[in-house]
Motif scaffolding. Structure first.
Motif, short mmCIF file in Angstrom:
data_model
loop_
_atom_site.label_atom_id
_atom_site.label_comp_id
_atom_site.label_asym_id
_atom_site.label_seq_id
_atom_site.Cartn_x
_atom_site.Cartn_y
_atom_site.Cartn_z
N PHE A 286 7.95 8.08 6.26
CA PHE A 286 7.46 6.92 7.02
C PHE A 286 7.81 7.01 8.50
O PHE A 286 7.14 6.39 9.33
N SER B 97 6.71 4.16 0.25
CA SER B 97 6.71 5.51 0.81
C SER B 97 7.32 6.49 -0.19
O SER B 97 8.54 6.56 -0.35
N ASN C 88 4.81 -0.89 3.00
CA ASN C 88 4.44 0.48 2.65
C ASN C 88 5.41 1.03 1.60
O ASN C 88 6.62 1.07 1.83
N THR D 210 0.81 -1.21 0.00
CA THR D 210 0.00 0.00 0.00
C THR D 210 0.84 1.26 0.00
O THR D 210 2.01 1.26 0.40
N ASP E 44 0.85 5.23 1.66
CA ASP E 44 0.54 5.71 3.01
C ASP E 44 -0.94 6.12 3.03
O ASP E 44 -1.31 7.17 2.50
N VAL F 195 8.94 -1.03 5.02
CA VAL F 195 8.84 0.20 4.22
C VAL F 195 9.90 0.17 3.12
O VAL F 195 11.06 -0.21 3.37
N MET G 59 -3.89 1.36 5.43
CA MET G 59 -2.60 0.82 5.89
C MET G 59 -2.63 0.65 7.41
O MET G 59 -2.22 -0.39 7.95
#
Length: 551
Positions: A307, A301, A299, A281, A283, A319, A287
């Protein structure tokens, strides 16, 4: 009698979910505490999934937005409605009011309760806006030095609303009927070895990875593992989702697609995420929902997202961040190229997903990205551990230094996180800057004291006071321009700047006293700060003493 706390959190769904560990921290601080929550009508369904709340109070705060002035009713009438709505709550007698919404509407609301323990934005007696609690002030200021921040908003909410304590993860409660609905929904879509949640869109296109890259990553992943994808998002994100699907099929995607975009309520969406083995996903609010049901998150980012501020909280989450000089960019930036999104390759995202699913070893990555794993540090706060890529050594050193400095300053406790043994990377520059700043700070303290003395005279010598304040402002600006360009002194200067604008006193002399105190606090902090830096550079007590006594 058990303590009673009111939390005001009315603007974003993500903030509501990130607030959850605060509830556990309050229970840790005051066992048996009763916690009430004020939310906007739009997010009432999310509040119903948060454990530990005694009562949720719902109001349509969207009516109080500025655009309401063009509607049939005026602002005064709307605020009168709010005042009538809130009357029963005034009788509760809350021991603490915590405002996690940093806007004017919420600030007025806090002051209306008249509680002696206010946290977050509120108003002074004259109606000006102030922020109470050092962690909440940090929350307002840290965006100026985003690269140095190492506190997740989840922890800032917990520290500011309560205090230091043990680590508590985000956890949401999913009703059994929602869990059963999600099982049936996915069963009808197919039976892959694993479901992976995919959020292609985001509230702001700036912070969304390109849809075609999502599609290509999904295709590569489906060719290596029998997985299905649960595509989620809002109706307005449908075009991006369809673009991702087109690219997925074009790249030879073989897995099942369960398209749930715009087809679920928020509780149903959380139920679907609970049945996923992984979520990939941007942000987004979903999430944090996935984190709340213990679904591992990867994530992506990009854009203005950092993040460290809002990334997936706690262990089990990962991340990917582009390694690019202009990122994360500022919230006010309009990017003409979005080049950061092209630094993250779809195949590398897919390979990391396979590792997180437990079917591949940790992959190698290009030099264009950094990969972080979520965790918990020894201060019981969320953190991220660099697993691939490199960081700017100077920024990384000062980021950890300031994390430790603010933690110890605000809690009064020693940080348990071991600090790197390396010396300040620019200690000699710091010494030179301190040579210039120390005399200036001493002079500013004397000027602030003079302004205070003039405010206490009767009658007040108006012309002398105006000139003294004018000169103080000019000299302060000159000092700040020197300090704010430095990673070693800039964060202290920003905190000082905030203090000079958070004056609570109702009289001129009272405000002058608070103002003078801010100058002396800055001078003291700066001296202590130089001592800490000197201790990390040298063990010679004479050199340390010399550095601290300059000026």
């Amino acid at each position: 009698m058990n303590k009673q706390v009111l939390i005001i959190n009315i603007t974003r769904m993500g903030d509501l979910i990130q607030m959850v560990p605060l509830l556990s921290r309050l229970e840790e601080e005051w066992p048996g505490v009763a916690i009430d929550l004020i939310v906007d009508k739009e997010f009432s369904h999310v509040a119903s999934l948060i454990p530990g709340i005694r009562q949720v109070f719902v109001f349509d705060f969207q009516l109080l937005m500025d655009e309401s002035r063009v509607r049939a009713r005026d602002m005064v009438a709307l605020y009168q409605d709010l005042a009538r709505w809130i009357q029963p709550l005034l009788q509760v007698g809350y021991d603490r009011v915590v405002n996690l919404t940093f806007n004017r509407r919420s600030a007025f609301l806090v002051k209306y309760f008249g509680c002696s323990d206010e946290r977050g934005m509120t108003t002074a007696q004259d109606g000006s806006f102030i922020v109470k609690d050092p962690w909440m002030k940090y929350f307002v200021d840290f965006h100026v030095y985003r690269q140095l921040n190492r506190f997740n908003i989840v922890d800032l909410f917990s520290l500011g609303g309560s205090g230091a304590g043990t680590f508590h993860p985000i956890r949401l409660q999913v009703p059994p009927q929602i869990q059963e609905w999600a099982r049936n929904y996915l069963r009808q879509a197919g039976n892959p070895h694993a479901w992976i949640g995919i959020q292609v869109g985001a509230s702001d296109p700036m912070k969304a990875w390109r849809p075609e890259y999502f599609g290509q990553a999904m295709a590569h992943l489906s060719q290596q593992r029998q997985v299905g994808f649960v595509l989620i998002g809002t109706k307005k994100e449908e075009p991006d989702v369809q673009e991702a699907i087109r690219c997925y099929r074009q790249a030879g995607g073989q897995g099942i697609l369960c398209e749930a975009v715009g087809q679920t309520t928020v509780p149903q969406l959380i139920g679907l995420l609970e049945h996923c083995q992984l979520m990939v996903t941007n942000d987004t609010g979903p999430m944090h929902m996935a984190v709340g049901v213990n679904t591992p998150v990867l994530n992506v980012s990009v854009g203005h997202v950092d993040f460290w501020e809002t990334g997936p909280f706690g262990p089990g989450n990962w991340v990917i961040q582009p390694d690019i000089l202009c990122g994360p960019c500022g919230f006010d930036k309009i990017c003409p190229h979005h080049a950061c999104k092209d630094h993250i390759f779809p195949q590398e995202v897919a390979e990391l997903c396979l590792h997180l699913l437990g079917v591949r070893s940790f992959p190698t990555f290009s030099s264009k990205i950094r990969v972080y794993e979520g965790g918990v540090n020894d201060d019981q706060l969320g953190t991220f551990i660099l697993r691939a890529g490199t960081e700017d050594s100077r920024v990384a050193w000062y980021a950890e230094y300031w994390r430790q400095y603010w933690y110890e300053s605000f809690t009064g406790d020693s940080s348990q996180v071991p600090f790197p043994k390396a010396s300040p990377p620019d200690w000699h520059d710091c010494e030179d800057l301190w040579h210039r700043m120390a005399p200036q700070l001493n002079q500013l303290c004397r000027q602030a004291d003079t302004v205070l003395a003039l405010c206490r005279q009767r009658p007040i010598p108006v012309e002398l006071l105006k000139e003294g304040q004018r000169q103080l402002s000019v000299d302060t600006l000159a000092m700040q321009q020197i300090a704010r360009s430095s990673l070693a002194f800039g964060p202290l200067a920003m905190a000082f700047f905030r203090e000079t604008f958070s004056l609570e006193a109702a009289t001129l002399a009272g405000m002058a006293e608070e103002n003078a105190r801010a100058y002396h606090t800055f001078r003291t902090r700066a001296g202590e700060h130089v001592t800490r830096l000197a201790e990390r550079f040298t063990h010679d007590p004479r050199r340390i003493r010399y550095a601290c006594e300059i000026g």
